[in-house]
Design a protein around this motif. Structure first.
Motif, PDB file in Angstrom:
ATOM      1  N   PHE A   9     -42.940  15.907  24.793  1.00 14.51           N
ATOM      2  CA  PHE A   9     -42.166  17.084  24.384  1.00 14.51           C
ATOM      3  C   PHE A   9     -40.745  17.126  24.944  1.00 14.51           C
ATOM      4  N   GLY A  10     -40.284  16.039  25.533  1.00 18.01           N
ATOM      5  CA  GLY A  10     -38.923  15.984  26.078  1.00 18.01           C
ATOM      6  C   GLY A  10     -37.865  16.189  25.010  1.00 18.01           C
ATOM      7  N   ASN A  11     -38.071  15.607  23.834  1.00 16.34           N
ATOM      8  CA  ASN A  11     -37.097  15.781  22.757  1.00 16.34           C
ATOM      9  C   ASN A  11     -37.011  17.238  22.318  1.00 16.34           C
ATOM     10  N   ALA A  12     -38.148  17.927  22.286  1.00 19.98           N
ATOM     11  CA  ALA A  12     -38.161  19.347  21.924  1.00 19.98           C
ATOM     12  C   ALA A  12     -37.430  20.167  22.983  1.00 19.98           C
ATOM     13  N   LEU A  13     -37.650  19.831  24.242  1.00 19.12           N
ATOM     14  CA  LEU A  13     -36.965  20.519  25.338  1.00 19.12           C
ATOM     15  C   LEU A  13     -35.457  20.309  25.247  1.00 19.12           C
ATOM     16  N   TYR A  14     -35.070  19.088  24.941  1.00 23.24           N
ATOM     17  CA  TYR A  14     -33.651  18.772  24.812  1.00 23.24           C
ATOM     18  C   TYR A  14     -33.046  19.522  23.628  1.00 23.24           C
ATOM     19  N   TYR A  15     -33.780  19.623  22.530  1.00 21.36           N
ATOM     20  CA  TYR A  15     -33.310  20.377  21.369  1.00 21.36           C
ATOM     21  C   TYR A  15     -33.055  21.831  21.760  1.00 21.36           C
ATOM     22  N   ARG A  16     -34.002  22.443  22.452  1.00 25.49           N
ATOM     23  CA  ARG A  16     -33.830  23.837  22.894  1.00 25.49           C
ATOM     24  C   ARG A  16     -32.599  23.995  23.777  1.00 25.49           C
ATOM     25  N   HIS A  17     -32.441  23.069  24.689  1.00 26.95           N
ATOM     26  CA  HIS A  17     -31.294  23.099  25.605  1.00 26.95           C
ATOM     27  C   HIS A  17     -29.984  23.069  24.818  1.00 26.95           C
ATOM     28  N   ILE A  18     -29.885  22.148  23.877  1.00 26.02           N
ATOM     29  CA  ILE A  18     -28.653  22.003  23.099  1.00 26.02           C
ATOM     30  C   ILE A  18     -28.398  23.237  22.240  1.00 26.02           C
ATOM     31  N   ARG A  19     -29.438  23.730  21.582  1.00 24.01           N
ATOM     32  CA  ARG A  19     -29.267  24.918  20.740  1.00 24.01           C
ATOM     33  C   ARG A  19     -28.768  26.098  21.581  1.00 24.01           C
ATOM     34  N   ARG A  20     -29.321  26.269  22.776  1.00 24.01           N
ATOM     35  CA  ARG A  20     -28.896  27.367  23.654  1.00 24.01           C
ATOM     36  C   ARG A  20     -27.429  27.197  24.048  1.00 24.01           C
ATOM     37  N   LYS A  21     -27.033  25.987  24.406  1.00 27.53           N
ATOM     38  CA  LYS A  21     -25.643  25.736  24.804  1.00 27.53           C
ATOM     39  C   LYS A  21     -24.685  25.946  23.623  1.00 27.53           C
ATOM     40  N   LEU A  22     -25.048  25.462  22.451  1.00 27.88           N
ATOM     41  CA  LEU A  22     -24.183  25.619  21.283  1.00 27.88           C
ATOM     42  C   LEU A  22     -24.116  27.081  20.833  1.00 27.88           C
ATOM     43  N   ASP A  23     -25.228  27.786  20.935  1.00 34.54           N
ATOM     44  CA  ASP A  23     -25.209  29.221  20.600  1.00 34.54           C
ATOM     45  C   ASP A  23     -24.274  29.979  21.539  1.00 34.54           C
ATOM     46  N   GLN A  24     -24.284  29.622  22.813  1.00 32.04           N
ATOM     47  CA  GLN A  24     -23.378  30.260  23.777  1.00 32.04           C
ATOM     48  C   GLN A  24     -21.924  29.985  23.406  1.00 32.04           C
ATOM     49  N   LEU A  25     -21.636  28.755  23.012  1.00 39.11           N
ATOM     50  CA  LEU A  25     -20.271  28.418  22.606  1.00 39.11           C
ATOM     51  C   LEU A  25     -19.851  29.203  21.366  1.00 39.11           C
ATOM     52  N   LYS A  26     -20.746  29.287  20.383  1.00 35.32           N
ATOM     53  CA  LYS A  26     -20.426  30.006  19.146  1.00 35.32           C
ATOM     54  C   LYS A  26     -20.216  31.499  19.406  1.00 35.32           C
ATOM     55  N   PRO A  38     -38.184  21.457  15.363  1.00 32.01           N
ATOM     56  CA  PRO A  38     -37.976  20.447  16.411  1.00 32.01           C
ATOM     57  C   PRO A  38     -38.071  21.010  17.824  1.00 32.01           C
ATOM     58  N   GLU A  39     -37.928  22.317  17.989  1.00 31.60           N
ATOM     59  CA  GLU A  39     -38.021  22.920  19.322  1.00 31.60           C
ATOM     60  C   GLU A  39     -39.464  22.984  19.827  1.00 31.60           C
ATOM     61  N   LYS A  40     -40.441  22.663  18.968  1.00 30.22           N
ATOM     62  CA  LYS A  40     -41.855  22.708  19.341  1.00 30.22           C
ATOM     63  C   LYS A  40     -42.574  21.389  19.098  1.00 30.22           C
ATOM     64  N   ALA A  41     -41.934  20.479  18.416  1.00 29.78           N
ATOM     65  CA  ALA A  41     -42.611  19.300  17.882  1.00 29.78           C
ATOM     66  C   ALA A  41     -42.899  18.232  18.931  1.00 29.78           C
ATOM     67  N   PHE A  42     -44.024  17.561  18.734  1.00 33.67           N
ATOM     68  CA  PHE A  42     -44.352  16.353  19.470  1.00 33.67           C
ATOM     69  C   PHE A  42     -43.462  15.245  18.924  1.00 33.67           C
ATOM     70  N   SER A  43     -42.763  14.561  19.816  1.00 33.96           N
ATOM     71  CA  SER A  43     -41.873  13.480  19.418  1.00 33.96           C
ATOM     72  C   SER A  43     -41.678  12.592  20.645  1.00 33.96           C
ATOM     73  N   TRP A  44     -42.278  11.425  20.656  1.00 36.22           N
ATOM     74  CA  TRP A  44     -42.328  10.607  21.866  1.00 36.22           C
ATOM     75  C   TRP A  44     -40.950  10.096  22.282  1.00 36.22           C
ATOM     76  N   ASN A  45     -40.695  10.178  23.606  1.00 37.63           N
ATOM     77  CA  ASN A  45     -39.455   9.682  24.189  1.00 37.63           C
ATOM     78  C   ASN A  45     -39.829   8.857  25.417  1.00 37.63           C
ATOM     79  N   TRP A  46     -39.621   7.547  25.337  1.00 35.83           N
ATOM     80  CA  TRP A  46     -40.017   6.658  26.430  1.00 35.83           C
ATOM     81  C   TRP A  46     -39.229   6.911  27.708  1.00 35.83           C
ATOM     82  N   ALA A  47     -37.958   7.191  27.595  1.00 29.91           N
ATOM     83  CA  ALA A  47     -37.158   7.463  28.798  1.00 29.91           C
ATOM     84  C   ALA A  47     -37.666   8.718  29.505  1.00 29.91           C
ATOM     85  N   ALA A  48     -37.971   9.755  28.736  1.00 28.67           N
ATOM     86  CA  ALA A  48     -38.486  10.993  29.321  1.00 28.67           C
ATOM     87  C   ALA A  48     -39.861  10.759  29.951  1.00 28.67           C
ATOM     88  N   PHE A  49     -40.621   9.823  29.419  1.00 25.90           N
ATOM     89  CA  PHE A  49     -41.933   9.497  29.978  1.00 25.90           C
ATOM     90  C   PHE A  49     -41.817   8.727  31.296  1.00 25.90           C
TER      91      PHE A  49
END
Length: 176
Positions: free
Chosen positions: A108-125, A44-55
């Protein structure tokens, strides 16, 4: 979520369950939407996944989702593109750069958001906190935030001031 077996004998991947729970807590509003989008791919960190709000409103979407580094990067790219238009090509800035960014963010906004969340959660862990404190912080620090909209407004206001100044320099150079 990975599961093996059938009926009563299903075996669940509990690390995956915990990851999804933390992501859901961090995302807050619309967690089901994002988790559903991300579950459709193995990367999901690389995937095409359309997001209308991000568009349609990419800068505001990024700010609302508290991705401030990406917000600064996007505004910086827009400004660098406009500077290239003004000083390299001698043109007035136009909407082409914004359209390209808008299309990329929609795709690719959803992929960017996934990366952001994973980075934040990894920092917490990695912080060494107990799992309940990690859950509490994920819920408190994540989610949509209206301050992000205000930060976006401020950044776009500064962008427009700088762009106006640069455009006036171009007009002054051309007309003298």
């Amino acid at each position: 979520m990975e599961e093996q077996g059938k009926g009563f004998f299903k075996v669940y991947d509990y690390q995956e369950l915990e990851k999804q729970e933390l992501m859901s807590l961090y995302i807050g509003k619309n967690a089901d939407y994002y988790l559903r989008k991300w579950s459709k791919t193995s990367a999901p960190e690389k995937a095409f996944s359309w997001n209308w709000a991000a568009f349609f409103v990419f800068a505001f979407w990024v700010g609302y989702r508290q991705m401030y580094v990406y917000l600064a990067l996007l505004v910086g790219i827009m400004l660098a593109g406009d500077v290239a238009y003004i000083f390299v090509l001698g043109w007035e800035p136009d909407i082409r750069i914004t359209i390209v960014i808008s299309l990329l963010m929609g795709a690719f906004g959803n992929a960017l958001y996934y990366r952001h969340i994973r980075r934040k959660l990894d920092q917490l862990k990695e912080s060494g906190l107990e799992s309940e404190e990690i859950r509490r912080r994920a819920a408190a620090e994540g989610g949509p935030n209206w301050r992000g909209i205000l930060a976006t407004c401020l950044m776009l206001f500064l962008y427009n001031i700088i762009l106006g100044y640069l455009t006036s320099l171009l007009n002054g150079v051309i007309h003298t």
